[in-house]
Scaffold this active site. Structure first.
Site, short mmCIF file in Angstrom:
data_model
loop_
_atom_site.label_atom_id
_atom_site.label_comp_id
_atom_site.label_asym_id
_atom_site.label_seq_id
_atom_site.Cartn_x
_atom_site.Cartn_y
_atom_site.Cartn_z
CB CYS A 162 -0.84 0.27 1.12
SG CYS A 162 -2.28 -1.49 1.09
CG HIS A 300 -1.19 4.82 5.34
ND1 HIS A 300 -1.22 4.46 3.77
CD2 HIS A 300 -1.55 3.30 5.86
CE1 HIS A 300 -1.39 3.22 3.63
NE2 HIS A 300 -1.72 2.63 4.76
CG HIS A 334 -6.37 0.89 1.86
ND1 HIS A 334 -5.59 1.50 0.94
CD2 HIS A 334 -5.76 0.45 2.77
CE1 HIS A 334 -4.50 1.25 1.40
NE2 HIS A 334 -4.35 0.75 2.49
#
Length: 406
Positions: A162, A300, A334
């Site tokens: 990620c 994040h 996400h």
């Protein structure tokens, strides 16, 4: 190698909030929950909500055969086309040997893999498409972009889970700093809302189990996991002198970046956040900035209990002066390997407009977290000029980008 800022002269976005940069930005500022995606990948997983990119508009995806490529390639092509159009560069006239392409992706063509595996099981090997690998290999987004725009310089694919999209930004700047390229097309892309990928995250307990479109709540008291999503972001990076010489508008700059590894656990972040902290500190050092120069942090912020706790502690420790903190995954979910690139583009827009979008869906911060200046409830005016955007991934990948408005 002469290091310096990388000028951003074009941006493109493809997200569940819109298939271009403007529509995504407007949705981010409005912070209204997005409609969920196809429920089929969620069947039996325990997850109730996902987010998908809306249908592309006519003319957004052109070129023979592109409609049949994997979605992670299609999203990349659309984002890159928008970024190049805004940059004013003409690929028909540039020296392609001085242009590079860097793509970050965590999963590559997993949609194609899933489809072809089902065909193998149902119809046998003779029915597997001969285009399986050209559509699914993780480097094929970079390869397709390079072929379309006659890019014959370096072509790289970054796979850092990620953190992939953010790390792609860093590698793009490195190519400019090294003098290998005058222009780099950088993209982060993923399209992994598939039954297998969703099931894997659900079995880990990483996904929200709430039956609500506002289930993603970064740093929220009632967060319980992330919402699966997909998308892409692209930028055109140039040496500042080159951009100035051709009269290009500079939308912002990447001042510094750093990547580190936790060397701790396959999926869990280091509890002390040492690897993530080192990434931020090294990125600031590369940018020749101090922590007090930073006026906002784009976190994040996955909405998982452990990530948000570790990251909140990290931000509070590194930035005691209390810069504003936002997180884009509240609205967008996400997007995995695309997330860092999407968030960098949105950070540049915030710096340029002086507006910070709120952390969508988070009404009350978790009282168990260190106190942060979270942007909640609505957009906030911002007159600062330097931002840090952080991205973390499985395998202990950490990346930090330092950006300014140019």
């Amino acid at each position: 190698m002469t290091e310096g800022p990388a000028a951003i002269t074009g941006v493109g976005l493809v997200t569940p909030a819109g298939t271009d940069a403007d529509s995504t930005w407007e949705a981010m500022c409005a912070a209204r929950s997005l409609e969920g995606g196809d429920p089929e990948p969620l069947a039996g997983t325990g997850a109730w909500h996902s987010l998908r990119v809306p249908a592309l508009r006519p003319g957004q995806l052109t070129g023979r055969g592109t409609a049949r490529t994997d979605p992670f390639i299609r999203f990349a092509l659309v984002a890159v086309a928008e970024a190049l159009a805004q940059s004013g560069l003409d690929p028909d006239s540039w020296d392609g040997s001085r242009v590079g392409v860097v793509v970050g992706s965590a999963f590559g063509g997993v949609t194609t893999h899933d489809e072809q595996h089902r065909r193998l099981e149902r119809q046998g090997a003779a029915m597997v498409s001969p285009y399986l690998h050209p559509r699914a290999l993780i480097n094929m987004a970079a390869g397709t972009i390079g072929a379309r725009y006659r890019i014959t310089g370096p072509g790289h694919t970054v796979a850092a889970a990620c953190a992939s999209g953010a790390s792609a930004f860093g590698l793009g700047k490195t190519l400019l700093d090294a003098g290998v390229c005058d222009t780099v097309v950088v993209c982060g892309t993923d399209a992994a809302v598939t039954p297998l990928v969703v099931s894997g995250f659900a079995r880990m307990g990483a996904l929200s189990e709430q039956k609500a479109t506002d289930a993603s709540r970064p740093f929220g008291a009632d967060r319980d996991g992330f919402v699966m999503s997909e998308g892409a972001a692209a930028v055109v990076m140039e040496k500042p002198a080159k951009a100035r010489a051709r009269g290009a508008e500079v939308l912002g700059r990447l001042l510094g970046h750093a990547d580190t590894s936790d060397a701790h656990h396959p999926t869990a972040p280091r509890p002390d956040g040492a690897g993530a902290a080192a990434a931020v500190e090294r990125a600031l050092a590369a940018a020749r900035m101090s922590v007090r120069d930073v006026t906002t942090v784009n976190a994040h912020g996955t909405s998982t209990p452990q990530n948000d706790l570790t990251e909140a502690r990290l931000i509070a420790r590194l930035f005691p002066h209390g810069p504003s903190v936002t997180a884009n995954k509240g609205l967008l979910g996400h997007t995995l390997g695309a997330a860092g690139a999407i968030e960098a583009v949105l950070t540049l827009r915030s710096l340029r407009t002086g507006v910070l979008p709120p952390i969508a869906h988070t009404e009350r911060a978790d009282p168990g977290l260190p106190e942060l200046d979270l942007v909640l409830g609505g957009v906030r005016r911002h007159d600062g000029n330097v931002a840090v955007s952080t991205s973390f991934g499985f395998g202990g990948s950490n990346c930090a980008l330092v950006l300014d408005a140019g």
